[in-house]
Enzyme design. Structure first.
Site, PDB file in Angstrom:
ATOM      1  N   ASP A  19      38.567  38.654  33.565  1.00 40.54           N
ATOM      2  CA  ASP A  19      39.841  38.616  33.281  1.00 40.54           C
ATOM      3  C   ASP A  19      40.534  37.241  34.192  1.00 40.54           C
ATOM      4  OD1 ASP A  19      39.903  39.534  35.687  1.00 40.54           O
ATOM      5  OD2 ASP A  19      41.088  41.250  35.268  1.00 40.54           O
ATOM      6  N   ASP A  20      39.622  36.684  34.725  1.00 44.44           N
ATOM      7  CA  ASP A  20      40.305  35.293  35.389  1.00 44.44           C
ATOM      8  C   ASP A  20      39.278  34.127  34.880  1.00 44.44           C
ATOM      9  OD1 ASP A  20      37.735  36.085  36.642  1.00 44.44           O
ATOM     10  OD2 ASP A  20      38.252  35.541  38.634  1.00 44.44           O
TER      11      ASP A  20
ATOM     12  N   ASP B  57      25.228  41.173  40.033  1.00 48.98           N
ATOM     13  CA  ASP B  57      24.855  39.834  39.562  1.00 48.98           C
ATOM     14  C   ASP B  57      23.750  39.424  40.351  1.00 48.98           C
ATOM     15  OD1 ASP B  57      26.613  40.043  41.627  1.00 48.98           O
ATOM     16  OD2 ASP B  57      27.804  38.181  41.285  1.00 48.98           O
TER      17      ASP B  57
END
Length: 519
Positions: free
Chosen positions: A283-284, A362
């Site tokens: 969302d960024d 990640d």
């Protein structure tokens, strides 16, 4: 009563005789009909040939008249059969023209017109027949191939139209892969910036559905997402509870929740919504104008090369000054998992999901056990940038690197380019040749630049973990390694610009594998 009934019977009998008499007079006085194709009457001796004979009393043989009519119908059917044979003989011509029409379509571009097969179209005779009526007429003529059916048309005119017909209406229906965009959201109302750009650049809502998966249950963020209505699909991760972690990991609670959210959201996309691929953004992130074009073009490469396991929109060393602004179409393979806008296939998720980590997903993706010597595609100039300084990582790398990442602004028509050079067997040969044929220089020569007469490429070589870090810092590229793999590196090589010159930061020639102790 008896008299009345008798009168009615006599009247009925009279009417019956009168009607039959009139019918016989009509049939007797009707001129004989010639064979189909002749004008105005039968051939010589026609009455005998058609089975019509006069009775002695001047009447007409009714049975003979019926036989004559039956023979007439049989002759008509024979003519119609000949017509149908002529129509069928032109089917091969139609097939050839159909193939020509397919080749004339725009390089196989997709034009959905329904699931029916197109019919060849004949021009109307009087200019009043529309397309649907014309196709219906042709369809009826083909149905008439059944011998018992009748085709209501004149053979000479229709065959002439068929032979003169040069243009076919051909529609090609080729299914396109739907590539959903999964937006991972939580409590940032600035998700609006990300969604605005995605919707602005999205070429098709059907081919690129946007799925916003929200964790945290943050009401204000939910209202922002809800304001987009049917433009996006809003789903919510239902479990907001804290996760039990080791005491020393309590400060990393956010990383555990993110990993849980990713697992749930990806299962929704692949297993509940049954998509075959997905592009994941957070969302960024803000996307580039050719973001969708980039992933559409690289999807076939990802699915056809088993040595690839993702496509990323991100270059870890994509800062201004480190990338070539004139090479927006330049793409690389990389052994480092970049994330930050990346494409994943369903079969790879099926492999990863059973062992998905509880946190730090990640970095876990960068372990040799997951990567399995597979690579990703990454661009020279990033197709995403991050504007989220605050988050669970507390702005790690943001001020030093991420805020300076250059976002591509030029639309590159990747789907019209031949990207097969990215396949491993082609890429490796060309990449190794280009890298190790470049002149080997010292970093001091590069920094001073006085004795360098060309724009590159040049090669700067490292031989250990420590020398890599020193050189990376001096050249302004990221110096951290994950399982021995440098950011944006391929076969140990990091490519970037330094003072306007292409530079390869490389291990010695003959490199074979990464040393996982370099972490």
């Amino acid at each position: 009563m008896v008299r009345k009934r008798g009168s009615l019977i006599l009247c009925g009998a009279f009417l019956f005789v009168a009607c039959n008499g009139l019918l016989l007079l009509f049939l007797w006085g009707r001129p004989p009909i010639g064979r189909f194709g002749e004008v105005g009457g039968a051939e010589p001796g026609g009455r005998e040939e058609w089975g019509v004979a006069k009775r002695k009393g001047g009447g007409t043989n009714l049975a003979g008249e019926v036989i004559r009519l039956a023979e007439e119908i049989e002759s008509e059917l024979e003519t119609q059969k000949k017509l149908l044979k002529q129509i069928q003989s032109h089917r091969s011509l139609w097939e050839k023209r159909k193939e020509m029409g397919k080749r004339e379509t725009d390089g196989g571009k997709i034009e959905e017109k329904g699931k029916h097969k197109p019919s060849p179209r004949l021009p109307p005779k009087d200019g009043s027949e529309n397309k649907d009526q014309s196709q219906e007429r042709i369809t009826q003529e083909f149905v008439a191939a059944v011998p018992d059916l009748k085709v209501d048309t004149k053979p000479d005119n229709d065959i002439k139209e068929l032979t003169n017909h040069t243009k076919l209406d051909v529609s090609v229906t080729i299914p396109q892969v739907v590539i959903p965009i999964l937006v991972i959201a939580c409590d940032r109302v600035t998700v609006k910036r990300s969604l605005d750009k995605l919707i602005q650049y999205r070429p098709s809502a059907e081919l690129y559905p946007i799925i916003v998966s929200q964790d945290c249950g943050h009401a204000e963020t939910a209202r922002v997402i809800g304001s987009y209505g049917s433009q996006v699909t809003h789903i919510s991760q239902p479990d907001h509870s804290d996760i039990r972690v080791r005491p020393e990991h309590r400060k990393f609670q956010g990383y555990y929740k993110i990993a849980r959210h990713y697992r749930w959201a990806l299962n929704q996309v692949f297993n509940t919504l049954s998509h075959s691929t997905v592009v994941i953004v957070e969302d960024d992130l803000e996307v580039a104008p050719d973001f969708f074009e980039y992933f559409r073009a690289l999807h076939p490469i990802l699915t056809s090369d088993p040595t690839l396991w993702c496509v990323s929109a991100w270059n870890d060393n994509g800062r201004d000054g480190l990338v070539d602004p004139g090479k927006a179409d330049l793409l690389y393979r990389t052994d480092f998992f970049p994330g930050l806008g990346w494409m994943l296939l369903k079969d790879v998720w099926a492999e990863l999901e059973p062992k998905w980590p509880a946190a730090f997903w990640d970095d876990w993706m960068r372990h040799p056990e997951q990567r399995k010597e597979r690579s990703c595609i990454r661009p020279e100039i990033s197709r995403t940038i991050t504007f989220g300084r605050k988050g669970v990582s507390l702005g790690q790398f943001f001020d030093q690197y991420l805020r300076y990442i250059k976002l591509n602004t030029d639309f590159v028509p990747f789907t019209k380019q031949d990207l097969s050079y990215l396949m491993k067997e082609k890429f490796d040969v060309n990449f190794v040749k280009e890298v190790y044929s470049a002149p080997l220089i010292k970093v001091e020569e590069l920094q001073q630049g006085g004795g360098l007469t060309r724009t590159g490429p040049y090669r700067v070589q490292y031989s250990s973990r420590e020398s890599f870090k020193v050189l990376a810092r001096n050249l302004g590229v990221m110096d951290d390694l994950k399982s021995g793999v440098p950011r944006a590196g391929y076969r140990g090589v990091v490519s970037f610009l330094s003072r306007g010159r292409r530079v390869f930061l490389t291990p010695p020639e003959g490199w074979t594998k990464y040393d996982i102790s370099w972490s």
